[in-house]
Design a protein around this motif. Structure first.
Motif, PDB file in Angstrom:
ATOM      1  N   LEU A 182      -2.591 -44.294  17.151  1.00  0.00           N
ATOM      2  CA  LEU A 182      -3.476 -43.163  16.893  1.00  0.00           C
ATOM      3  C   LEU A 182      -4.861 -43.617  16.430  1.00  0.00           C
ATOM      4  CD1 LEU A 182      -2.497 -39.799  15.265  1.00  0.00           C
ATOM      5  CD2 LEU A 182      -4.673 -40.861  14.724  1.00  0.00           C
ATOM      6  N   VAL A 183      -4.931 -44.557  15.502  1.00  0.00           N
ATOM      7  CA  VAL A 183      -6.233 -45.038  15.028  1.00  0.00           C
ATOM      8  C   VAL A 183      -7.031 -45.605  16.195  1.00  0.00           C
ATOM      9  CG1 VAL A 183      -7.408 -46.708  13.555  1.00  0.00           C
ATOM     10  CG2 VAL A 183      -5.421 -45.463  12.685  1.00  0.00           C
ATOM     11  N   GLU A 184      -6.367 -46.339  17.072  1.00  0.00           N
ATOM     12  CA  GLU A 184      -7.053 -46.920  18.225  1.00  0.00           C
ATOM     13  C   GLU A 184      -7.602 -45.830  19.141  1.00  0.00           C
ATOM     14  OE1 GLU A 184      -4.161 -47.931  17.017  1.00  0.00           O
ATOM     15  OE2 GLU A 184      -4.848 -49.875  16.241  1.00  0.00           O
ATOM     16  N   GLN A 185      -6.835 -44.757  19.337  1.00  0.00           N
ATOM     17  CA  GLN A 185      -7.308 -43.649  20.169  1.00  0.00           C
ATOM     18  C   GLN A 185      -8.564 -43.013  19.575  1.00  0.00           C
ATOM     19  OE1 GLN A 185      -4.383 -40.702  21.549  1.00  0.00           O
ATOM     20  NE2 GLN A 185      -2.761 -42.167  21.057  1.00  0.00           N
ATOM     21  N   VAL A 212      -6.609 -36.361  17.348  1.00  0.00           N
ATOM     22  CA  VAL A 212      -5.475 -36.513  16.433  1.00  0.00           C
ATOM     23  C   VAL A 212      -4.392 -35.487  16.744  1.00  0.00           C
ATOM     24  CG1 VAL A 212      -4.733 -36.396  14.022  1.00  0.00           C
ATOM     25  CG2 VAL A 212      -6.913 -37.466  14.601  1.00  0.00           C
ATOM     26  N   TYR A 213      -4.788 -34.219  16.913  1.00  0.00           N
ATOM     27  CA  TYR A 213      -3.796 -33.173  17.173  1.00  0.00           C
ATOM     28  C   TYR A 213      -3.023 -33.436  18.462  1.00  0.00           C
ATOM     29  CZ  TYR A 213      -6.740 -30.764  13.740  1.00  0.00           C
ATOM     30  OH  TYR A 213      -7.474 -30.440  12.625  1.00  0.00           O
ATOM     31  N   ASN A 214      -3.748 -33.867  19.486  1.00  0.00           N
ATOM     32  CA  ASN A 214      -3.084 -34.164  20.757  1.00  0.00           C
ATOM     33  C   ASN A 214      -2.084 -35.300  20.593  1.00  0.00           C
ATOM     34  OD1 ASN A 214      -4.705 -32.207  21.897  1.00  0.00           O
ATOM     35  ND2 ASN A 214      -6.101 -33.640  22.890  1.00  0.00           N
ATOM     36  N   ALA A 215      -2.470 -36.326  19.831  1.00  0.00           N
ATOM     37  CA  ALA A 215      -1.576 -37.468  19.628  1.00  0.00           C
ATOM     38  C   ALA A 215      -0.315 -37.059  18.856  1.00  0.00           C
ATOM     39  CB  ALA A 215      -2.311 -38.579  18.884  1.00  0.00           C
ATOM     40  N   LEU A 216      -0.460 -36.072  17.957  1.00  0.00           N
ATOM     41  CA  LEU A 216       0.680 -35.617  17.154  1.00  0.00           C
ATOM     42  C   LEU A 216       1.470 -34.500  17.831  1.00  0.00           C
ATOM     43  CD1 LEU A 216      -0.908 -35.534  13.562  1.00  0.00           C
ATOM     44  CD2 LEU A 216       0.482 -37.340  14.596  1.00  0.00           C
ATOM     45  N   GLY A 217       0.994 -34.030  18.978  1.00  0.00           N
ATOM     46  CA  GLY A 217       1.665 -32.934  19.670  1.00  0.00           C
ATOM     47  C   GLY A 217       1.506 -31.593  18.982  1.00  0.00           C
ATOM     48  N   LEU A 218       0.383 -31.412  18.266  1.00  0.00           N
ATOM     49  CA  LEU A 218       0.127 -30.160  17.552  1.00  0.00           C
ATOM     50  C   LEU A 218      -0.759 -29.233  18.386  1.00  0.00           C
ATOM     51  CD1 LEU A 218      -0.655 -31.575  13.978  1.00  0.00           C
ATOM     52  CD2 LEU A 218       1.446 -30.415  14.711  1.00  0.00           C
ATOM     53  N   ASN A 219      -0.396 -27.984  18.429  1.00  0.00           N
ATOM     54  CA  ASN A 219      -1.202 -26.981  19.122  1.00  0.00           C
ATOM     55  C   ASN A 219      -2.239 -26.416  18.144  1.00  0.00           C
ATOM     56  OD1 ASN A 219      -2.097 -25.164  21.112  1.00  0.00           O
ATOM     57  ND2 ASN A 219      -0.658 -23.584  20.402  1.00  0.00           N
TER      58      ASN A 219
END
Length: 333
Positions: A313-316, A33-40
């Motif tokens: 995102l849900v699919e990932q 999820v974090y990677n998909a949102l670009g969050l570190n």
């Protein structure tokens, strides 16, 4: 135990609090999820390692003092053995946590003129996981379950959470309980009476303790099974399994096809109970589906983003969980 380490290379830190944590899919699920949102951001299991398995987590006072002092803290998953014990120590609880009788998630609630006042709030996203998993398997949506009996298998935290879900969101008319331990069932009934003193306002709980009784009750349409995947051995376990078989075999109409959520997915997602239900033409939903939806609800609370609405995102997350479960199900060669 020493204070919890704060990673210096991350902007946000979530934790997974409990033990043992060696097999948890929570950290990589949240990293997806974090990677998909670009969050570190990252989620860190809070356990000390001994050899190849996580064996111990900090006590509650150490854990809470550390997260309160951590400016990067964004939230925490809570697992055994702390789901119940941590509840009195938090600033507030949601209705989901109170009614389920357990907390599996901590999130931050900001208030005051400058949002400088922070409350540490406990909730239970397993409620969302169970609800969404059953709805995913429903042939006609929420109304498929409304006004019809449901069944809980087990006597632990999953059973308590499922009772709340079946009442609040799915509208079960009554809820049968099948469990090997009569004392656990009595504990559930006593707790439920305390939470819901007006018994007529909620779907009644109905213990079903033997196959003969199971053959006389109205057939259930929804089942949540929350027990480990072990073959029954004791007299009580065998009786409970035979009782469950009778209830599962009582489907009579395609329009009322039953949906069973098998919460046990480790080490294999396809259990003996899943096979019994499938043979009786039930729609089987794997417990990994509930894992996905409870994790997405956690991510929503922690990030402030409606992650379900983020394209792809849900699919990932589903792809990751499916692959991880499949890998763990492979036989050791």
């Amino acid at each position: 135990m020493e204070q919890i380490t704060i990673p210096s290379d991350r902007d946000g830190v979530a934790y997974l609090y409990g033990h043992p944590l060696r097999n948890s899919l929570s950290p990589p699920l949240h990293q997806t999820v974090y990677n998909a949102l670009g969050l570190n951001w990252t989620q860190i299991p809070l356990s000390s390692a001994n050899g190849v398995s996580y064996t111990q987590s900090p006590d509650i006072s150490t854990f809470l003092s550390s997260i309160r002092a951590n400016p990067k803290f964004v939230g925490s998953s809570v697992t055994m053995p702390w789901k119940v014990a941590i509840m009195p120590h938090l600033d507030d609880l949601t209705e989901d946590a109170r009614q389920a009788g357990a907390c599996n998630t901590i999130f931050l609630r900001k208030g005051g003129d400058s949002n400088s006042q922070i409350s540490y709030v406990g909730t239970n996203t397993d409620c969302i996981g169970i609800r969404e998993a059953l709805l995913q398997g429903s042939p006609t949506g929420p109304d498929h379950f409304r006004g019809k009996p449901a069944l809980i298998v087990g006597g632990g935290g999953t059973a308590r959470t499922a009772i709340y879900v079946l009442r609040r969101w799915l509208g079960a008319s009554k809820i049968y309980i099948v469990n090997r331990d009569a004392a656990e069932v009595e504990a559930i009934l006593a707790e439920d009476k305390q939470r819901n003193p007006n018994a007529s306002a909620v779907a009644p709980l109905v213990p079903v303790s033997d196959p003969a009784t199971a053959a006389t009750v109205e057939a259930p349409v929804a089942v949540v099974s929350g027990i480990p995947n072990y073959p029954p051995k004791t007299e009580e376990e065998i009786r409970a399994r035979e009782t469950l078989k009778v209830l599962l075999q009582r489907q009579s109409h395609e329009k009322d096809q039953g949906v069973i959520l098998e919460m046990c997915y480790h080490p294999s997602p396809w259990t003996e109970i899943a096979q019994i239900a499938s043979d009786a033409r039930w729609q089987v939903v794997l417990g990994s589906e509930a894992l996905i939806w409870q994790g997405l609800e956690q991510a929503k609370l922690w990030t402030g983003t409606d992650v379900v609405a983020v394209p792809g995102l849900v699919e990932q997350v589903k792809d990751f969980v499916a692959q991880a479960v499949a890998e763990r199900s492979k036989p050791n060669l």
